[in-house]
Design an enzyme around this catalytic site. Structure first.
Site, mmCIF file in Angstrom:
data_model
loop_
_atom_site.group_PDB
_atom_site.id
_atom_site.type_symbol
_atom_site.label_atom_id
_atom_site.label_comp_id
_atom_site.label_asym_id
_atom_site.label_seq_id
_atom_site.Cartn_x
_atom_site.Cartn_y
_atom_site.Cartn_z
ATOM 1 N N HIS A 156 0.811 -1.217 0.000
ATOM 2 C CA HIS A 156 0.000 0.000 0.000
ATOM 3 C C HIS A 156 0.843 1.265 0.000
ATOM 4 C CE1 HIS A 156 -3.572 -2.491 1.688
ATOM 5 N NE2 HIS A 156 -3.560 -2.471 0.373
ATOM 6 N N HIS A 214 -8.648 -8.060 -7.097
ATOM 7 C CA HIS A 214 -8.935 -8.901 -5.934
ATOM 8 C C HIS A 214 -9.142 -7.957 -4.751
ATOM 9 C CE1 HIS A 214 -6.826 -11.578 -8.735
ATOM 10 N NE2 HIS A 214 -7.383 -12.593 -8.124
ATOM 11 N N SER A 271 -7.096 -1.912 -0.202
ATOM 12 C CA SER A 271 -6.717 -1.137 -1.380
ATOM 13 C C SER A 271 -7.872 -0.333 -1.970
ATOM 14 C CB SER A 271 -6.081 -2.044 -2.435
ATOM 15 O OG SER A 271 -6.882 -3.166 -2.715
ATOM 16 N N GLU A 292 -14.459 -8.553 -6.754
ATOM 17 C CA GLU A 292 -14.335 -9.471 -5.622
ATOM 18 C C GLU A 292 -15.244 -10.669 -5.878
ATOM 19 O OE1 GLU A 292 -13.393 -11.677 -2.810
ATOM 20 O OE2 GLU A 292 -12.264 -9.790 -3.023
ATOM 21 N N ASP A 339 -14.498 -12.747 -11.347
ATOM 22 C CA ASP A 339 -13.158 -13.294 -11.232
ATOM 23 C C ASP A 339 -12.146 -12.260 -11.706
ATOM 24 O OD1 ASP A 339 -11.207 -15.641 -11.019
ATOM 25 O OD2 ASP A 339 -10.967 -15.028 -13.107
ATOM 26 N N GLY A 340 -11.172 -11.989 -10.866
ATOM 27 C CA GLY A 340 -10.211 -10.949 -11.186
ATOM 28 C C GLY A 340 -9.383 -11.238 -12.418
ATOM 29 N N ASP A 348 -3.733 -8.480 -6.942
ATOM 30 C CA ASP A 348 -3.296 -8.880 -5.604
ATOM 31 C C ASP A 348 -4.020 -10.163 -5.187
ATOM 32 O OD1 ASP A 348 -2.338 -8.936 -3.006
ATOM 33 O OD2 ASP A 348 -3.770 -7.452 -2.270
#
Length: 275
Positions: free
Chosen positions: A18, A41, A94, A112, A137-138, A158
């Site tokens: 971060h 994510h 994030s 997410e 789905d990321g 991530d």
């Protein structure tokens, strides 16, 4: 689907990821033209550090809670945002940090896949016209949601690294976005348990032909135990001007507070592919 970041919120890996993320976003905001961020994510968006999950691991005590007294130097910007988001009671994920740095012309796409976490994240941003939350789905979102209409922005990847093949999926995702959206800045977090998977990941990227890649890494001990999170890295594609110099001040400042002087601790910034 079993991973829950609430157990790990505010740990050393969050602090490293971060702090660098804030520097990347500040660089994007230096130009007046709008940008967009895709968080593949995204998680819950914020985490209660007094909750049983955080207390069970104590990772925040060895992470963000060691940093909060800092008010100047290379970590000051990141920590001011964390305090404004509710630390030490809460730690911002994030999406919360990204949202804090969006200007009126900028947007966030947050993906997410965990149903409960998605519902929490969606409720958090329900009335926010600058944030779109997707139950998606990321990895699929890298193709489905790029390139951005603004033609500039950040892709943050991530994943939890609980499934086999995450390094391979990440390398393929970086190559895909670089092909579809050349101007995008990509920031991709990865764990460092031992060196072999990381070396293979970097080699795969070099062989992919993607240009302008650096890897910023921080480790708390010699990365030789494959059962332990010994460190972490952030792979950045298209790093902004002077970002490498910023990272070279952020990483040692983190290690100074978060390290325990174990053998082999350290940090590095490595160029994986030339511009």
């Amino acid at each position: 689907m079993n991973y829950r970041h609430a157990f790990h919120a505010g740990n050393f890996a969050d602090c490293m990821k971060h702090a660098l993320l804030v520097a990347l976003l500040r660089a994007l905001a230096a130009k007046a033209t709008p940008f967009r961020v895709l968080d593949t994510h995204a998680g819950l968006g914020a985490y209660d550090l007094a909750a049983p999950e955080a207390g069970r691991t104590g990772e925040a005590e060895r992470g963000i809670l060691r940093l909060l007294s800092i008010e100047d130097g290379p970590l000051a910007d990141y920590l001011a945002l964390v305090r404004a988001a509710g630390a030490p009671a809460q730690y911002p994920g994030s999406p919360a940090l990204v949202r804090a740095l969006l200007r009126p012309q900028d947007h966030l796409l947050a993906c997410e896949l965990h149903p409960e976490d998605h519902a929490t994240l969606r409720a958090r941003f329900r009335r926010d016209p600058q944030v779109a939350v997707h139950l998606r789905d990321g990895w699929e979102a890298l193709r489905g949601l790029t390139p951005f209409p603004e033609r500039r922005g950040l892709v943050l990847v991530d994943p939890p690294f609980e499934q086999e093949g995450e390094f391979e999926r990440m390398a393929a995702g970086i190559a895909l976005v670089a092909h579809r959206f050349r101007a995008a800045v990509q920031a991709c977090w990865y764990p460092i348990k031992h060196r072999a998977p990381v070396r293979a990941f970097h080699t795969a990227l070099q062989e992919s032909g993607v240009r302008d890649l650096i890897a910023a890494e921080l480790w708390l001990r010699e990365p030789t135990d494959p059962q332990r999170l010994n460190g972490c890295g952030l792979l950045i594609s298209n790093p902004p001007w002077h970002f490498e110099e910023q990272a070279a001040s952020i990483l040692p400042a983190l290690l100074d507070r978060l390290g325990s002087r174990e053998p082999g601790e350290g940090w590095t910034i490595t160029r994986i592919a030339a511009e």
